[in-house]
Enzyme design. Structure first.
Site, PDB file in Angstrom:
ATOM      1  N   SER A  68      41.628  61.804  37.814  1.00 35.23           N
ATOM      2  CA  SER A  68      42.224  60.538  38.222  1.00 35.23           C
ATOM      3  C   SER A  68      41.980  59.415  37.237  1.00 35.23           C
ATOM      4  O   SER A  68      42.509  58.328  37.409  1.00 35.23           O
ATOM      5  CB  SER A  68      41.713  60.136  39.605  1.00 35.23           C
ATOM      6  OG  SER A  68      40.314  60.051  39.584  1.00 35.23           O
ATOM      7  N   HIS A 108      36.081  55.208  39.449  1.00 30.51           N
ATOM      8  CA  HIS A 108      37.347  54.509  39.336  1.00 30.51           C
ATOM      9  C   HIS A 108      37.118  53.130  38.761  1.00 30.51           C
ATOM     10  O   HIS A 108      35.994  52.705  38.536  1.00 30.51           O
ATOM     11  CB  HIS A 108      38.046  54.421  40.697  1.00 30.51           C
ATOM     12  CG  HIS A 108      38.797  55.671  41.051  1.00 30.51           C
ATOM     13  ND1 HIS A 108      39.331  55.897  42.296  1.00 30.51           N
ATOM     14  CD2 HIS A 108      39.115  56.766  40.322  1.00 30.51           C
ATOM     15  CE1 HIS A 108      39.930  57.074  42.309  1.00 30.51           C
ATOM     16  NE2 HIS A 108      39.808  57.618  41.126  1.00 30.51           N
ATOM     17  N   ASP A 134      42.842  52.596  45.901  1.00 25.71           N
ATOM     18  CA  ASP A 134      41.977  53.566  46.565  1.00 25.71           C
ATOM     19  C   ASP A 134      41.863  53.378  48.058  1.00 25.71           C
ATOM     20  O   ASP A 134      41.030  54.033  48.681  1.00 25.71           O
ATOM     21  CB  ASP A 134      40.566  53.475  45.955  1.00 25.71           C
ATOM     22  CG  ASP A 134      40.514  54.146  44.606  1.00 25.71           C
ATOM     23  OD1 ASP A 134      39.477  54.020  43.945  1.00 25.71           O
ATOM     24  OD2 ASP A 134      41.497  54.799  44.237  1.00 25.71           O
TER      25      ASP A 134
END
Lengths: 192, 295
Positions: A68, A108, A134
């Protein structure tokens, strides 16, 4: 001939002889071997705990598991985390956080930060390679993350090295075999 | 193939290349030369005899012990079983029976045979060497670029601003201020790239403070610039990629919303710095909501 057979007996049969060193050792040497093994294990543990204290993060070295954050981080890359709580969370930082109720941390990037006068911060994250933020990953009804969810900030990067950890996680038998071989080689080989 | 006269080499199985038991050992004992070899108990530490020399197992142990006595240095573990060999062996010069001085050959414990041992140990040393070379190279990559200044000047310009107040459909379902901005970016990122930069993650962020929150930061737009891509940024009339929602209604009449371009340098190996470009633009937001027009 008795003599010849005695002489011939010391020549080894073909095959591994891993206990050769061990057989020669007296009791003191055996204790030393065990102590040596214990020293290695405790040194590794000390280094790991020392890193935890030094970096302030409960998990100072992590392996990227998903894609990701591509093309920056690929699966199998190693990340070095620090977490100095005096530094506030700011937009653009790469943070590793744990969603409440799940144990796998996520790497992230922070895209939104709202900080109050008293220092309470709520922030939103997204993966570079993801289309949406998210919020789908957070707990039901949770819209923001807080400081307590953060495990650390990614400060250093090392490519590919983490693949070993991924292989060991996917094939636990390999992990046990590796540990057994390493333990055996430390215990059975004599340091000259 | 034997080229020199002398005792044939002994293979691990105890047989010579010619297929017979080593004659020298039996013959020496029979002739009574020196002490009978049979008395030297080797305590079952089976070893492959060194290739290319005579059978040195026992003699090398004497070598260890001779050195121990002379040097008096590090304590060599006394091998049980060789204690009873008597004095003569200790003082004997270390030689093979045929008079050729012995060369202590390193022994390998974890080896099946001489040939297999070479392949394994070669593969092992090759692997270890390549691993250490790669580690050194990676460290070199890191240390040569660790302290570099990654900042370049950036020119930002905002051409149009619009403000609406709608329900925040991206998250908390409250009516919040939604801003729209059209901007230009001019920057030359060429000096940032070097051998240790894999990519740059550029992001344009708006920073402002409101009644509710002392500090707000929202990323409006981002771009990934890989090494090899065109490093010169000449963007005009760009719309924001992400929705500029405020946490509340703090954008209305906000005098000072500062836009900055920053980048995250992703190296091949090493530190991940966050660098802000030198150059920002501060814009005021309108006092009224735009209801009729769409962006």
């Amino acid at each position: 001939m008795v003599r010849a057979s005695t002489v011939g007996a010391h020549l080894p049969a073909p095959g591994f002889d891993i206990f050769g060193d061990l057989r020669k050792m007296n009791k003191r040497q055996l204790y030393y071997q065990v102590l040596n093994f214990a020293m290695i294990v405790s040194s590794a543990l000390m280094i790991w705990k020392g890193l935890i204290v030094l970096t302030g993060s409960e998990s100072p070295i992590v392996v990227v598991l998903s894609g990701s954050m591509e093309p920056a981080f690929h699966r199998g890359d190693l990340l070095f985390l620090t977490y100095f709580r005096e530094d506030p969370i700011r937009a653009g930082e790469i943070v590793v956080f744990k969603v409440e109720g799940r144990d796998i941390p996520i790497v992230h990037r922070v895209i939104k930060v709202h900080e109050k006068d008293n220092g309470d911060i709520k922030f939103l994250t997204t993966g570079d390679n993801n289309e949406v933020d998210d919020r789908g990953l957070y707990k039901e009804g949770q819209n923001w993350l807080e400081k307590k969810d953060v495990v650390g900030r990614a400060r250093g990067f090392l490519p590919y090295v983490g693949m070993v950890t991924i292989i060991m996680n996917d094939y636990p038998k390999f992990k046990y075999a590796l540990l057994a071989v390493m333990g055996a080689s430390v215990l059975l080989k004599r340091e000259s | 193939m034997q080229t020199r006269a002398g005792p044939p080499d002994v293979t691990p199985s105890g047989r010579t290349f010619l297929g017979e038991t080593p004659p020298l050992l039996v013959a020496d004992w029979r002739k009574g030369r020196g002490r009978p070899r049979a008395r030297l108990r080797l305590s079952g530490s089976a070893r492959a005899p060194p290739a290319g020399g005579c059978v040195r197992a026992a003699g090398t142990r004497a070598l260890d012990r001779v050195q121990d006595r002379k040097g008096g240095g590090a304590a060599v573990a006394r091998v049980p079983g060789t204690r009873g060999t008597g004095g003569a062996d200790r003082r004997e010069p270390v030689r093979c029976r045929n008079g050729v001085p012995a060369v202590p050959v390193p022994r390998c414990v974890l080896g099946a045979s001489a040939e297999m041992n070479t392949v394994l140990s070669r593969a092992n040393s090759l692997f270890a060497f390549s691993l250490s070379v790669m580690a050194a190279l990676t460290f070199g990559c890191f240390i040569t670029t660790a302290f570099k200044d990654r900042s370049v000047p950036v020119r930002l310009h905002v051409s149009r601003i619009m403000l609406k107040n709608v329900e925040d459909f991206t998250g908390p379902r409250e009516r919040s201020d939604l801003g729209f901005i059209t901007f230009d970016i001019t920057a030359d990122l060429e000096n940032i790239f070097d051998w240790n930069v894999k990519q740059l993650f550029l992001y344009l962020s708006a920073e402002y403070s409101t009644k509710n929150n002392a500090l707000n930061q929202v990323v409006l737009w981002d771009k990934i610039v890989l090494r090899g891509d065109n490093p010169k940024l000449l963007l005009k009339d760009m719309k924001t990629k992400y929705f500029f929602f405020d946490d509340g209604n703090g954008l209305k009449g906000n005098r000072n919303v500062t836009l900055t371009l920053s980048w995250n340098v992703v190296p091949n190996a090493g530190i991940l710095p966050l660098v802000t470009g030198s150059g920002h633009v501060s814009v005021p937001f309108p006092d009224t909501y735009e209801i009729t027009k769409s962006y």
